[in-house]
Design an enzyme around this catalytic site. Structure first.
Site, PDB file in Angstrom:
ATOM      1  N   HIS A  86     -95.676-113.451  23.986  1.00 55.02           N
ATOM      2  CA  HIS A  86     -94.407-114.161  23.915  1.00 55.02           C
ATOM      3  C   HIS A  86     -93.632-114.086  25.231  1.00 55.02           C
ATOM      4  O   HIS A  86     -93.080-115.075  25.699  1.00 55.02           O
ATOM      5  CB  HIS A  86     -93.577-113.556  22.786  1.00 55.02           C
ATOM      6  CG  HIS A  86     -92.401-114.377  22.419  1.00 55.02           C
ATOM      7  ND1 HIS A  86     -92.427-115.258  21.375  1.00 55.02           N
ATOM      8  CD2 HIS A  86     -91.178-114.480  22.985  1.00 55.02           C
ATOM      9  CE1 HIS A  86     -91.266-115.864  21.310  1.00 55.02           C
ATOM     10  NE2 HIS A  86     -90.489-115.410  22.266  1.00 55.02           N
ATOM     11  N   HIS A 101     -89.831-121.670  16.479  1.00 46.34           N
ATOM     12  CA  HIS A 101     -89.516-120.541  15.603  1.00 46.34           C
ATOM     13  C   HIS A 101     -90.413-120.620  14.382  1.00 46.34           C
ATOM     14  O   HIS A 101     -89.963-120.534  13.248  1.00 46.34           O
ATOM     15  CB  HIS A 101     -88.029-120.534  15.234  1.00 46.34           C
ATOM     16  CG  HIS A 101     -87.356-119.239  15.556  1.00 46.34           C
ATOM     17  ND1 HIS A 101     -86.411-118.653  14.776  1.00 46.34           N
ATOM     18  CD2 HIS A 101     -87.535-118.403  16.607  1.00 46.34           C
ATOM     19  CE1 HIS A 101     -86.027-117.517  15.331  1.00 46.34           C
ATOM     20  NE2 HIS A 101     -86.688-117.349  16.435  1.00 46.34           N
TER      21      HIS A 101
END
Ligand SMILES: Nc1ncnc2c1ncn2[C@@H]1O[C@H](COP(=O)(O)OP(=O)(O)O)[C@@H](O)[C@H]1O
Ligand SMILES: [Mg+2]
Lengths: 757, 230, 94, 94
Positions: free
Chosen positions: A58, A104
């Site tokens: 990430h 998300h």
């Protein structure tokens, strides 16, 4: 409330090594070894945590970084390229547009309302931390089949979560897309884009410079939210079961933070601001220091906490929402406090900028971590993961598409395609979004691109998101190209000049060579189209590991594009405004059904190759559309995309409440390709009779084939060829099918009720 | 004419209201922070839309305690014009300046769309520019706009001509389709639809303009000693 | 078959921040209730079920909580069940 | 001064339609819980107050309900107060 003394269970550096505790934190053996080597000693628990976070996929983009270098990122319009909180392009009149998209997906899959809401909150902070006033949201969504009750729960929750946050902060959600396909059944995609306006001389970056400058944490208190799951699996942590990987968004606080930050930035005393998003304080502090080429020192006991007994490790890794890290000019701290307190916000001075290149953490006078910023950020692992192309394209062996040889079948097929939730009206979605707050929405959801006025200039913004996972699955490179081409075409059909893109690259597990192949090829494709169309990439986001039970999603790169329209009178929409307009097909006619929804519906899976695309032809078409819009020759325009020509004309009729009659000049034996081909670089335009010669001349001059197909008028949509009528359906009936597809499916109860009390 | 638009923490249509009023009337409009205790000198006070205090607990429940609300109450009692739009309407009901309450839409969703309204009462300071029974289009944008009150209150509102607007197609389950109501003296209006979002052709409707121009006309007439409230 | 009344209460897990509760706490404090330390807001649901025994009614309610009423990734629940006759008012049905 | 924990429950008045309750009921039925007759959804709020006696704590909580927590136009409330030590978990603060 009295609190028992908390015993901090933190394994020693040796224990971390010997028992390989770093694995639970997400580091591989090799990565841990690399950290030890770079550090020259064993990292302690907090330090191991820093490595695990900053070297995660990430934060470090370790599997994608190598390939993202392929993107063109420069151009005269680019004020800020990738690497900051958001990219910025110049739209003239001293103004820049800041924009970025982010995924998300994983949080939304377990708690759709909060997952989506916090996604919107996060992307919002990325925009205003650049000093830009947010003016719009867009959302790109993927779900499984609406026949599945859990999918309905996810869909309903995500949509209300996006609205829940966006509506509350008072920024209109003006566009987006939703696609339904079983490939996303277990891995819904929730990508949110935010767009803001900034004066060119007021741009702020996420940089921590100026030795001795104070560092503040602003906004919400830090709690134990979202600290990455693996560390809690430990049986030694007594509170594990009370914890949640999901955070609750606080849009009210988000709104206050936005207003206060923008006001703070106006003072000119802000050196740098960074959202504390994923990996919270760790990534914000390291990244800000890294950009400045310096260091930072933090006193963690000064971070305002929501829960007692929080350890340095927890404080560094917390993902509590609605927090920001702000570096102010020395001596200006009072100013910051005054503004923040007026907005009712907490702020605490928690550290200062240093010049020794270290991230140094203190807790009650004790040094708890000391790592070179360079090692954490620049020396993060970089993987050239193996990639392997499949032997044949996955759609190559599909059975042939069903031919359409009589009128009844044709009408039935159009009804069926219009009733598919991916094609059907998304009104059910966007009527839950505030689309008109800020009184600037000229074209909201429902046309090709959204169009916004800007108070400071005559120019308008055109915004869109696009991406078709089916195409990318069938042919990753061309699918990537199409995502950019289609976005740009949507802008051009609205009268705008495409400027630049942001992207959200949603893929499966990068450790699988097939997925890596899809990724690399799709990136190449996006880059090809960006170069051909002159729209560089200025920001973006990668989401890997969208897989469940070994099943990966379709590779789904989403493009968010910004364009500019010179003035209000040049805005074009897809609605047919009146009877008697001439309808012209622009672009190379093509009946191939490759990649089409029609073919997929017939055989139950994506079929054929991706649709045809010629980037040079695409560029010419877009130049033509823009030239026509500038000369005010377009009364309506709509790009031909999912569902083909038949859907495009049906949508124009439905939106305008006006019928149309189209006649293909040659006899058509099998209408399937004519009606439903998704071949690219085509658009339908509506033109006043008197302007037809000019439009045809312009098309010739731009080298774009143009075919007069018919005219608007009447109550029906009629599609014919010289041999007769193929299809004649009342617009009212088409509208009924198109508008009711999603509401009817959603009327079935959703499983798991959600939403505020 | 002097206008104040109140800014509560979480208001988000404050700038919109200012922009629309300036456009409609040519008057200057001040944004007034919720902590201000006085509204002296303002002829009209607008409580804008938004999510004051996040609308946590209940819409408008926390905002009504803002210091400025005392001044709003005094202004209303003094016969000055008070207009609550959307969240502003919710705050006025929570504060007891208008009867009834606004609760969750019956379909449970937030709803934003252009809505057709009927002007029920066209002889208030806010609606004098409309014809009685006129159909107009103004957007709504709310999740909690279902108007409720007990039957005797509803009867009284209707009898006294205090229903200003009604939805043509009841979009949120409001009792008797009520979209906007007037205070007992006629100088306070609360409405869920957003007139400030219907003041230009490109917005799809200009039907909201007349709320603001009516207020201005009324004020001018009163300033000349013409009309009296109540 | 008898009728049972259940009251289910659903809360955010203790570690999850409750913005609503925080806003209410602040409001209470500014109204002078300064002893209020923390406010948490949850949902309370009253419903009736049909079952032979209390245990059976409880099983049903538990299933409802797990399937629909509570999302275990961030919420927890508790509930009570009692024969309808004894049930006290609360938000009882019309 | 001791600390008391109050639990306040707020319900829509029986005369006010509760669409959320109706939606939950419908969803429960579609999951096969067809004995569910009616569902009403309210808010449950847990908070702590400081007071010398239970009576004093109750007075405080009642005042909070009247001022802020409940809107009598559409809602009713009930509450309980107990010394903090006895308080059960629910949405307990940390
Ligand atoms: N999730 C969404 N949020 C907001 N608007 C949406 C959403 N999904 C679709 N829309 C809007 O509906 C219209 C049709 O969407 P789509 O068919 O994807 O457009 P196109 O094919 O022209 O890109 C567009 O105006 C789009 O912005
Ligand atoms: Mg489309």
């Amino acid at each position: 409330m009295a609190e028992a003394q908390v015993t901090v269970w933190e394994p020693s550096a040796e224990k971390i090594r010997d028992e390989r505790i770093y694995r639970e934190m997400g580091l591989t053996d090799e990565e841990y070894e690399r950290a030890v080597q770079l550090l020259g000693r064993l990292p302690n628990y907090v330090e191991t945590g820093l490595f695990s976070v900053l070297w995660s996929e990430h934060c470090s983009y370790k599997s994608s970084r190598l390939h993202l270098r392929r993107f063109p990122t420069e151009g005269p319009q680019v004020l800020q390229g990738p690497g900051e909180n958001a990219g910025i392009v110049d739209i003239g009149d001293g103004l820049g547009v800041a924009f970025k998209m982010e995924s998300h997906n994983h949080p939304s899959a377990v708690e759709p309302y909060q997952g989506a809401a916090t996604g919107v909150g996060g992307i919002l902070r990325d925009i205003f931390t650049m000093g830009a006033r947010p003016v719009a949201f867009l959302d790109s969504l993927r779900f499984g089949d609406l026949a599945d009750p859990r999918t309905r729960w996810l869909f309903a929750g995500v949509v209300s979560g996006i609205g829940g946050y966006g509506n509350c902060v008072g920024i209109p959600t003006v566009g987006g897309e939703v696609v339904f396909d079983p490939a996303y059944q277990h891995n819904p995609l929730v990508n949110a884009m935010c767009v803001g306006i900034v004066r060119k001389d007021r741009i702020v970056r996420g940089t921590a410079s100026g030795v001795g400058n104070p560092v503040f944490v602003v906004g919400a208190k830090t709690g134990r939210d979202g600290i990455h799951g693996a560390t809690f699996a430990s049986a030694e942590d007594p509170n594990a079961k009370e914890r949640s990987a999901v955070q609750v968004g606080d849009p009210f606080l988000g709104k206050l933070l936005m207003e206060a930050t923008l006001e703070l930035i106006q003072t000119g005393a802000v050196v740098g601001v960074q959202d504390m998003g994923a990996a919270g304080l760790t990534s914000s502090s390291a990244e800000m220091a890294s950009r400045a080429g310096g260091g930072m020192e933090l006193w963690l006991d000064r971070v305002p906490v929501r829960e007692t007994g929080m350890t340095p490790y927890e404080i560094m890794l917390s993902e509590s929402q609605e927090r920001m890290l702000v570096v102010m000019e020395r001596d200006k701290a009072e100013l910051a406090f005054e503004i923040l307190h007026r907005w009712g916000l907490d702020a605490a001075e928690i550290g200062r900028v240093t010049d020794d290149g270290m991230l140094r953490l203190w807790f009650h006078g004790e040094k708890v971590a000391e790592v070179p910023v360079r090692v954490l950020v620049d020396e993060a692992p970089l993987y050239d993961r193996p990639a392997a192309a499949p032997a044949t394209l996955p759609g190559a062996d599909a059975p042939a598409p069903t031919p359409l040889t009589d009128a009844q079948q044709a009408a039935q097929a159009l009804r069926r395609v219009l009733d598919h939730p991916s094609v059907a009206s998304k009104r059910w979605v966007w009527r839950q979004y505030d689309t008109t707050v800020r009184v600037s929405t000229v074209v909201g959801p429902g046309s090709d691109a959204a169009v916004l006025r800007l108070p400071e200039t005559r120019r308008l913004l055109a915004l869109t998101t696009d991406g078709n996972g089916r195409y990318v699955y069938l042919n990753p490179r061309r699918g990537g190209q199409i995502a950019v081409a289609e976005a740009a075409r949507n802008i051009a059909c609205s009268g705008g000049r495409p400027l630049a893109i942001t992207d959200c690259l949603n893929f499966g597990n990068p450790e699988k060579p097939e997925v890596m192949h899809q990724f690399i090829e799709a990136v190449e494709g996006l880059a090809d189209a960006c170069r051909a169309l002159g729209t560089p990439v200025v920001s973006g986001n990668v989401s890997f590991y969208n897989e469940t039970g070994g099943q990966d999603i379709y590779p789904t790169p989403i493009v968010g594009m910004v364009g500019v329209i010179d003035e209000l009178e040049q805005v074009v929409t897809s609605a047919l405004p009146e009877d008697g307009l001439t309808l012209i097909h622009l672009g190379e006619p093509d009946f191939a059904l490759d990649g089409s929804l029609y073919w997929q519906l017939g055989v139950g899976r994506p079929a054929g190759d991706a649709p045809r695309l010629d980037l040079e032809a695409e560029r010419r078409l877009q130049m033509l559309l823009l030239a026509l819009a500038k000369r005010r020759l377009l009364r309506a325009a709509h790009d031909i995309s999912e569902g083909g020509l038949a859907v495009a004309i049906a949508e124009m009729c439905i939106a305008g409440g006006v019928g149309a009659r189209l006649r293909w000049p040659e006899p058509v034996a099998d209408a399937a390709g004519w009606l439903f081909s998704e071949a690219q670089s085509r658009a339908l335009v509506a033109v006043a009779d008197a302007d037809v010669p000019q439009v045809l001349d312009a098309a010739r001059a731009h080298g774009v084939p143009a075919l007069v197909l018919g005219a608007s008028g009447g109550e029906e949509l009629v599609l014919a060829d010289p041999a007769g009528t193929w299809l004649a359906l009342p617009v009212a009936e088409l509208r009924e099918v198109y508008e009711s597809a999603i509401p009817v499916r959603m009327d079935a109860p959703v499983v798991r009720e959600r939403g505020s009390v | 004419m002097r206008w104040a638009v109140i800014v509560f923490p979480g208001s988000n249509c404050d700038e919109d209201a200012r922009w629309a009023i300036e456009r409609a009337t040519g008057d200057a409009v001040d944004l007034v922070w919720h902590t201000q205790a006085s509204l002296d000198g303002y002829d009209a006070i607008v409580l804008p839309g938004g999510f004051s205090y996040g609308d946590y607990l209940r819409s408008g429940a926390i905002a009504r305690f803002s210091p400025v609300m005392q001044a709003v109450r005094r202004a209303a009692e003094a016969g000055r014009l008070v207009l609550g739009i959307c969240n502003g309407f919710q705050i006025l009901t929570e504060a007891g300046l208008l009867p009834g309450a606004l609760v969750r839409n019956d379909h449970l969703q937030f709803r934003c769309e252009l809505c057709e309204l009927e002007v029920v009462s066209a002889d208030s300071p806010f609606t004098a520019g409309y014809q009685p029974g006129e159909r107009i289009r103004i957007p709504i944008a709310h999740g909690e706009g279902r108007y409720i009150a007990d039957p005797s209150t509803l009867d009284a509102l209707e009898r006294k001509g205090r229903v200003a607007f009604r939805y043509r197609d009841n979009v949120n389950g409001s009792l008797r389709g009520i979209a906007g109501i007037l205070g007992h003296r006629g100088n306070v209006l609360g409405m869920m639809p957003h007139p400030e979002r219907a003041v230009a052709e490109w917005m799809g409707s200009v039907d909201g303009l007349r709320v603001f121009t009516s207020m201005r006309v009324w004020h001018e007439a009163r300033a000349k000693g013409g009309v009296e409230v109540g | 078959m008898s009728v049972w009344q259940a009251e289910v209460r659903v809360w955010l897990k203790p570690s999850v921040f409750d913005p609503q509760g925080a806003a209410v706490q602040q409001a209470l404090r500014s109204l002078g209730h300064d002893g209020v330390e923390e406010v948490r807001i949850g949902k309370s649901m009253v419903l009736t079920v049909r079952a032979e025994t209390a245990a059976e009614a409880e099983d049903q309610v538990r299933a409802m909580c797990e399937e629909l009423l509570c999302n275990p990734v961030m919420e927890t629940y508790t509930f009570t069940v009692r024969p309808l006759e004894e049930a006290s008012v609360g938000g009882r049905a019309r």
